[in-house]
Motif scaffolding. Structure first.
Motif, short mmCIF file in Angstrom:
data_model
loop_
_atom_site.label_atom_id
_atom_site.label_comp_id
_atom_site.label_asym_id
_atom_site.label_seq_id
_atom_site.Cartn_x
_atom_site.Cartn_y
_atom_site.Cartn_z
N GLY A 1 0.81 -1.21 0.00
CA GLY A 1 0.00 0.00 0.00
C GLY A 1 0.85 1.26 0.00
O GLY A 1 0.51 2.25 -0.66
N GLY B 1 -8.52 0.35 -0.42
CA GLY B 1 -7.41 1.24 -0.12
C GLY B 1 -6.97 2.05 -1.32
O GLY B 1 -6.57 3.21 -1.19
N ASP C 1 -0.71 -4.12 -9.23
CA ASP C 1 -0.59 -4.64 -7.87
C ASP C 1 -0.46 -6.16 -7.95
O ASP C 1 -1.38 -6.87 -8.36
#
Length: 482
Positions: free
Chosen positions: A178, A204, A281
């Motif tokens: 993150g 997030g 990601d």
């Protein structure tokens, strides 16, 4: 019929997307507002589309101008539209809430909100080796901007072995995945920039885009047809001109969707041709439970086309705050400078332990995947037994199942009703923009089997006692989701 690429939606186009207003439940103006809201949150009507004049849309819908005006007013009040000088009424997505609630450390809670397994056995020996190596570093100042050379080298070697040739100067070590993502948005987004996101997606990321002043533009994703994202993302790229994209090609959170090898090649090429920088990601990329690994999303692209982020939180342990980003060396240096201004560097002991773990990551992952396979079977079996009317696709990897609730069941209501019983859930709306996915619930299979069984039994009791959802829905409960 989608809106034209100039982002101006004609009355006929919008009327076609909306369908017969008289067939929608509730007052006509509220039904029209709700339908437009759904179109925006699912990406069928991209954020930034100019809505037609009230009189023109009323004529196409066979409704009064007052109905359309009232619907537009409600959309503005909810944050799904804004009046811009010279542009009329333009669709928007509401800004994500900045109120976050940290995961609880209460061991008595049954946590089905956070997809975070316990530490692997190799963590403690890795820290023992890190402490043994620490004296060689303790005589210096302790700051290692962009990361320890041995850790950056280990990460680069791992990328290279996976088919993405990488040098250590292309890697920046961060305080978790993150943190790596946040650094990219902080450094490269300007206020008002659009960011293409899968819908649903990791909450997030939505918050980080908003914190950087960006605006999310959703592209629908479906685990049953993961490669359909290629077409929907191409449409968003043409219509909304996003500056960046945030994607999880492998076992997207929360759907578990995984792009095929051909699909990721097509999507990567499409976004690169549109000048979109993609943040990839990979935090769950190695958690394939059925099929084997697929080529990295960035393979075959120029290094500057993507920033790949990853880390050890899912494979090893969330308490080990080590992540990384990988990109072109010049861009890596720029992002490393952003990290340096924020926190100078990541802790040396953690990096030394991470270097040990990354070198042994293949063996660690074999053990982690075997544990997750067993827990996945427990969760699916318990859900099939206790909640047979739920639709629970079998995830091929990752850490969770994306469940569809029976008609009339609200995940927000379930979340609220479960909390007093010590069962923590993450409602479906946390994973979407606006008010989408209240009919969904993400359930991780990261708890030990006995706790999974207890949690599902409790969930079934809460579901059975749940009253009907109120007409206005349930207020959102802020929650940090991992």
């Amino acid at each position: 019929m989608p809106p034209r690429s100039d982002q101006s939606t004609s009355a006929r186009e919008l009327a076609t997307l909306v369908g017969p207003v008289e067939a929608l439940p509730g007052p006509r103006y509220a039904a029209l507002a709700r339908r437009v809201r759904e179109l925006v949150t699912t990406g069928a009507l991209p954020s930034g589309s100019r809505l037609p004049a009230e009189r023109e849309l009323a004529a196409e819908l066979g409704a009064s101008r007052v109905t359309v005006a009232s619907a537009y007013r409600q959309l503005r009040a909810e944050g799904f539209a804004a009046t811009r000088h010279g542009s009329g009424t333009v669709t928007e997505l509401p800004t994500a809430s900045s109120a976050w609630q940290a995961p609880s450390t209460d061991p008595g809670l049954l946590d089905l909100a956070h997809a975070a397994p316990e530490a692997v056995p190799q963590v403690l020996p890795a820290y023992e080796q890190a402490l043994a190596a620490l004296p060689a570093y303790a005589t210096g100042h302790g700051y290692v901007p962009s990361g320890l050379p041995e850790l950056r080298s280990a990460i680069a070697d791992r990328f290279t072995a996976r088919g993405l040739p990488t040098e250590p100067d292309q890697v920046v070590v961060t305080a978790g995945t993150g943190d790596a993502t946040s650094i990219v948005f902080e450094a490269l987004l300007q206020p008002g920039d659009r960011v293409l996101v899968e819908h649903p997606t990791y909450p997030g990321a939505l918050g980080m885009v908003a914190a950087a002043g960006g605006r999310c533009v959703p592209a629908p994703v479906d685990a049953a047809d993961a490669d359909a994202l290629v077409g929907s993302a191409a449409l968003v790229a043409r219509q909304s001109s996003p500056r960046m994209a945030f994607l999880m090609p492998d076992f997207s959170n929360p759907t578990g969707a995984r792009l095929s090898a051909a699909g990721r090649r097509r999507l990567a090429a499409t976004l690169w041709q549109h000048g979109v920088l993609t943040v990839v990601d990979e935090v769950t990329a190695d958690l394939h439970l059925d099929d084997g690994p697929l080529p990295p999303y960035a393979a075959g692209l120029p290094d500057a086309a993507t920033v790949t982020v990853g880390g050890l939180s899912k494979a090893v342990w969330g308490g080990l705050r080590i992540g990384w980003l990988r990109t072109d060396a010049a861009l890596a240096a720029q992002l490393g400078a952003t990290l340096g201004r924020r926190q100078l560097s990541v802790g040396v002991v953690d990096q030394l332990a991470a270097a040990v773990l990354v070198r042994d990551l293949d063996g660690i992952l074999e053990q982690r995947r075997e544990v997750l396979r067993g827990r996945r079977e427990v969760l699916l079996a318990e859900l099939a037994r206790a909640l047979p009317d739920w639709t629970v696709p079998r995830p091929a990897g990752g850490l969770s199942a994306w469940c569809r609730l029976p008609p009339g069941t609200s995940s927000a209501a379930l979340t609220a009703a479960a909390a007093p019983h010590g069962l923590v859930l993450a409602e479906g709306r946390a994973f979407g923009t606006g008010h989408a996915f209240d009919d969904r619930l993400r359930l991780p299979f990261t708890l030990p089997p006995d706790r999974l069984r207890t949690a599902v039994q409790l969930l079934a009791r809460v579901h059975a006692d749940l009253p009907p959802a109120p007409a206005g829905g349930f207020p959102a409960r802020p929650l940090t989701v991992v």
